[in-house]
Design a protein around this motif. Structure first.
Motif, PDB file in Angstrom:
ATOM      1  N   VAL A  18       0.818  -1.135  -0.001  1.00 43.90           N
ATOM      2  CA  VAL A  18      -0.015  -0.025   0.125  1.00 43.90           C
ATOM      3  C   VAL A  18       0.739   1.450   0.004  1.00 43.90           C
ATOM      4  O   VAL A  18       2.000   1.246   0.595  1.00 43.90           O
ATOM      5  N   ARG A  19       0.251   2.192  -0.691  1.00 44.12           N
ATOM      6  CA  ARG A  19       1.201   3.663  -0.692  1.00 44.12           C
ATOM      7  C   ARG A  19       0.245   4.647   0.057  1.00 44.12           C
ATOM      8  O   ARG A  19      -0.913   4.808  -0.170  1.00 44.12           O
ATOM      9  N   GLU A  20       0.950   5.244   0.938  1.00 47.15           N
ATOM     10  CA  GLU A  20       0.203   6.360   1.648  1.00 47.15           C
ATOM     11  C   GLU A  20       0.111   7.643   0.690  1.00 47.15           C
ATOM     12  O   GLU A  20       1.057   8.117  -0.028  1.00 47.15           O
ATOM     13  N   ARG A  62      -4.693   9.065   8.172  1.00 47.41           N
ATOM     14  CA  ARG A  62      -3.602   8.726   7.136  1.00 47.41           C
ATOM     15  C   ARG A  62      -4.629   7.986   6.040  1.00 47.41           C
ATOM     16  O   ARG A  62      -5.688   7.271   6.465  1.00 47.41           O
ATOM     17  N   TYR A  99      -4.568   5.369   2.494  1.00 52.53           N
ATOM     18  CA  TYR A  99      -3.626   4.633   1.487  1.00 52.53           C
ATOM     19  C   TYR A  99      -4.461   4.068   0.238  1.00 52.53           C
ATOM     20  O   TYR A  99      -5.816   4.032   0.451  1.00 52.53           O
TER      21      TYR A  99
END
Length: 144
Positions: free
Chosen positions: A38-40, A55, A57
């Motif tokens: 996963v990419r934030e 946050r 994702y």
């Protein structure tokens, strides 16, 4: 539901062979692990409905591995020795994980036997452990 509903089996075949994957003789357990990278994408202004900073994702890449345990069974069409050889020869394999019960979900895909080990103890049934690294994605199908 009958007693076969809990018999989830791994079936494998050399990707270059025709036909359907076949049951690994002597298998005692199989487990599958899914991972999603996963990419934030959080920014200074990312907040929830109450204005609390949170946050966020997005999933990017999927991966899966299958762990297989089996006992030596020379009566099967596909044996521990066959899987050891597939690992050594770096053979691409097709797999099917599930059972043959009508309405059951099965998981299908392709990959490589990335590790294999065997134990040949005296006065014990020989056993093997394998890891199948899924190559690409998988599909979920319902048995007709």
């Amino acid at each position: 539901m009958n007693s076969n509903a809990n018999k989830v089996l791994i079936k494998l075949k050399d990707k270059t062979d025709s036909g359907e994957p076949i049951v690994l003789a002597g298998q005692t357990s199989t487990s599958i692990d899914f991972t999603n990278d996963v990419r934030e994408y959080t920014s200074k202004t990312t907040v929830d409905a109450n204005g609390v900073p949170v946050r966020r994702y997005l999933p990017t890449r999927f991966g899966a591995t299958i762990s297989i345990e089996s006992l030596y069974d020379p009566t099967g069409t596909l044996t521990n020795g066959d899987i050891l050889e597939m690992c050594y020869n770096q053979v691409a394999v097709d797999f099917l994980l599930g059972n043959d019960e009508s309405g059951s979900k099965v998981i299908k895909g392709a990959g490589f036997i990335s590790s294999a080990s065997a134990s040949f103890g005296m006065d014990e049934t020989s056993s093997s452990s394998f890891t199948l690294q899924v190559d690409g994605g998988i599909t979920f199908e319902t048995v007709a």
